[in-house]
Design an enzyme around this catalytic site. Structure first.
Site, short mmCIF file in Angstrom:
data_model
loop_
_atom_site.label_atom_id
_atom_site.label_comp_id
_atom_site.label_asym_id
_atom_site.label_seq_id
_atom_site.Cartn_x
_atom_site.Cartn_y
_atom_site.Cartn_z
N SER A 149 42.78 39.31 40.97
CA SER A 149 42.56 40.73 40.64
C SER A 149 43.80 41.58 40.87
O SER A 149 43.89 42.71 40.39
CB SER A 149 41.40 41.29 41.45
OG SER A 149 40.18 40.67 41.10
N GLY A 209 42.68 44.64 35.91
CA GLY A 209 42.86 45.50 34.74
C GLY A 209 41.70 46.43 34.42
O GLY A 209 40.73 46.57 35.16
N CYS A 264 32.41 43.08 40.96
CA CYS A 264 33.64 43.84 40.71
C CYS A 264 33.86 44.10 39.22
O CYS A 264 33.15 44.92 38.64
CB CYS A 264 34.82 43.14 41.36
SG CYS A 264 36.23 44.25 41.64
N TYR A 311 39.13 50.79 39.20
CA TYR A 311 38.26 51.51 38.28
C TYR A 311 36.87 51.60 38.87
O TYR A 311 36.51 50.82 39.76
CB TYR A 311 38.19 50.80 36.92
CG TYR A 311 39.50 50.86 36.14
CD1 TYR A 311 39.67 51.80 35.12
CD2 TYR A 311 40.56 50.01 36.43
CE1 TYR A 311 40.86 51.86 34.41
CE2 TYR A 311 41.75 50.07 35.74
CZ TYR A 311 41.90 51.01 34.73
OH TYR A 311 43.08 51.08 34.04
N HIS A 343 32.92 42.92 47.05
CA HIS A 343 32.99 41.46 47.02
C HIS A 343 32.08 40.85 48.08
O HIS A 343 32.49 40.73 49.25
CB HIS A 343 34.44 40.99 47.24
CG HIS A 343 35.33 41.25 46.08
ND1 HIS A 343 35.62 40.28 45.13
CD2 HIS A 343 35.98 42.37 45.69
CE1 HIS A 343 36.42 40.81 44.21
NE2 HIS A 343 36.65 42.07 44.53
N GLU A 347 31.40 37.80 48.44
CA GLU A 347 31.98 36.54 48.89
C GLU A 347 33.10 36.76 49.90
O GLU A 347 33.63 35.81 50.47
CB GLU A 347 32.51 35.74 47.69
CG GLU A 347 33.87 36.13 47.18
CD GLU A 347 33.91 37.42 46.39
OE1 GLU A 347 35.01 37.83 45.99
OE2 GLU A 347 32.85 38.03 46.17
#
Length: 359
Positions: free
Chosen positions: A45, A221, A246, A291, A331, A333
């Site tokens: 990411s 992105g 995410c 974002y 997240h 995880e």
């Protein structure tokens, strides 16, 4: 070797180079984690970004073989106050500097990361470049101001060919938009039979695999750069349970009619409090996104808000009102970060069980 970090806004930070001796350009962001730098460096990411660590000492427990989140890092560079050359940990196999040399990555240490972080909080994310100490500053600033950063970063980090991680439980197709290995670890611990597919895999191709559930991964992105994924999600809704993390969360929201926008400086770190509206509890979460989903836009969709960030009240999760589909912006995880929310993988298992039992 002396280096300097130059920002498009004109600020210059002098420091010392570590890793590969080369210039590097990217979007400068900051991360508030005290640990977890190895997972951060290998998190897809961060594709195209240079990360400023707010914690002053980085590298103190070295690099080990187990904490990677991808095989090849996508990060552009690392910015730290102090880098540790003599790490101390029983798992340590090399220093951070040695890893950066092996992976041909550039970093800079010895700069005022507190000042840089405050600048990013006030001005928002900016482009920057790590260059030699004698580089022409005005020339670099002009270059950065005219530079358009790469789009479609998902295509750079997604797997090119499908592969399997076999298990004897539910069959889960993991759509890789830049997936961290932590997602595969969590699904594997629940004995899922995992097939990882490329970001541009169609809904028809996925359904031919006869999955019990679809996992939409994290990734880098702008979520709006992935129109093919939106069509895939719309087609799969109601046909199979879906869980998004995410970027996967943002794509589900866009596919259902909501909108997204770029945050001023994003959420990056392992210490972000999130309110779970359904369970009426606060979880400390690991986050990495620039974002967010527009909360007002959710009102005209079949999605309901399930989680909000307590730092800035932005959206952190949704659930579909009709179909078996939910997602979170953070997240669960972890890797790195607290594991408060990995129960969401159990929720996904229960959703697949209920859906399969109904059919």
């Amino acid at each position: 070797m002396r280096k300097k970090l130059i920002l498009e806004s004109g600020e210059v930070f002098y420091g010392k180079a570590f890793g590969a001796d080369q210039e590097t350009t990217g979007e400068v962001v900051f991360n508030t984690g005290m640990t977890g730098y190895q997972e951060l460096i290998s998190d897809p990411s961060y594709c195209g970004q240079m990360v400023c660590m707010t914690y002053p000492l980085i590298g103190n427990y070295g690099i080990n073989r187990d904490d990677y989140e991808s095989i090849e890092p996508a990060i552009k560079g690392l910015i730290v106050k102090e880098i540790c050359d003599l790490p101390s940990n029983f798992r340590s196999q090399m220093t951070l500097d040695e890893l950066f040399k092996k992976k041909n990555l550039s970093g800079i240490s010895g700069i005022d990361t507190r000042r840089l972080t405050r600048l990013l909080r006030n001005a928002g994310v900016v482009k920057g470049k790590i260059v030699s100490a004698d580089a022409d500053e005005q020339q670099v600033i002009t270059e950065l101001q005219g530079l358009e950063l790469h789009k479609n970063q998902v295509a750079q980090v997604s797997t090119k060919t499908a592969y399997a991680n076999p298990g004897r439980g539910f069959k889960v197709v993991l759509v890789d938009f830049g997936a961290k290995l932590g997602i595969i670890r969590e699904l594997s611990q629940r004995n899922c039979d995992i097939i990882v597919v490329s970001h541009d895999t169609t809904a028809e191709e996925i359904m031919l695999m006869d999955p019990d559930g679809i996992m939409l991964s994290n990734g880098p992105g702008d979520p709006q750069d992935n129109p093919q994924a939106l069509e895939m999600i719309r087609t799969l809704l109601g046909k199979v349970p879906i869980f998004g993390i995410c970027l996967g969360h943002q794509l589900i929201s866009l596919a259902c009619g909501a909108t997204t926008y770029k945050l001023k400086f994003g959420h990056r770190g392992g210490n972000h409090p999130v309110l779970d509206l359904k369970r009426n509890r606060v979880d400390i979460t690991s986050q990495n996104h620039g974002y967010a989903v527009d909360q007002e836009s959710l009102k005209n969709t079949d999605l309901e808000e399930t989680h909000i960030a307590l730092n800035d009240r932005t959206n952190e999760g949704v659930k579909h009102k009709i179909h078996p589909c939910f997602s979170v912006q953070y997240h669960p995880e972890a890797s790195p970060g607290p594991e408060d929310t990995n129960y969401l993988f159990d929720d996904f298992i229960e959703m697949m069980g209920a859906w399969k039992g109904r059919s």
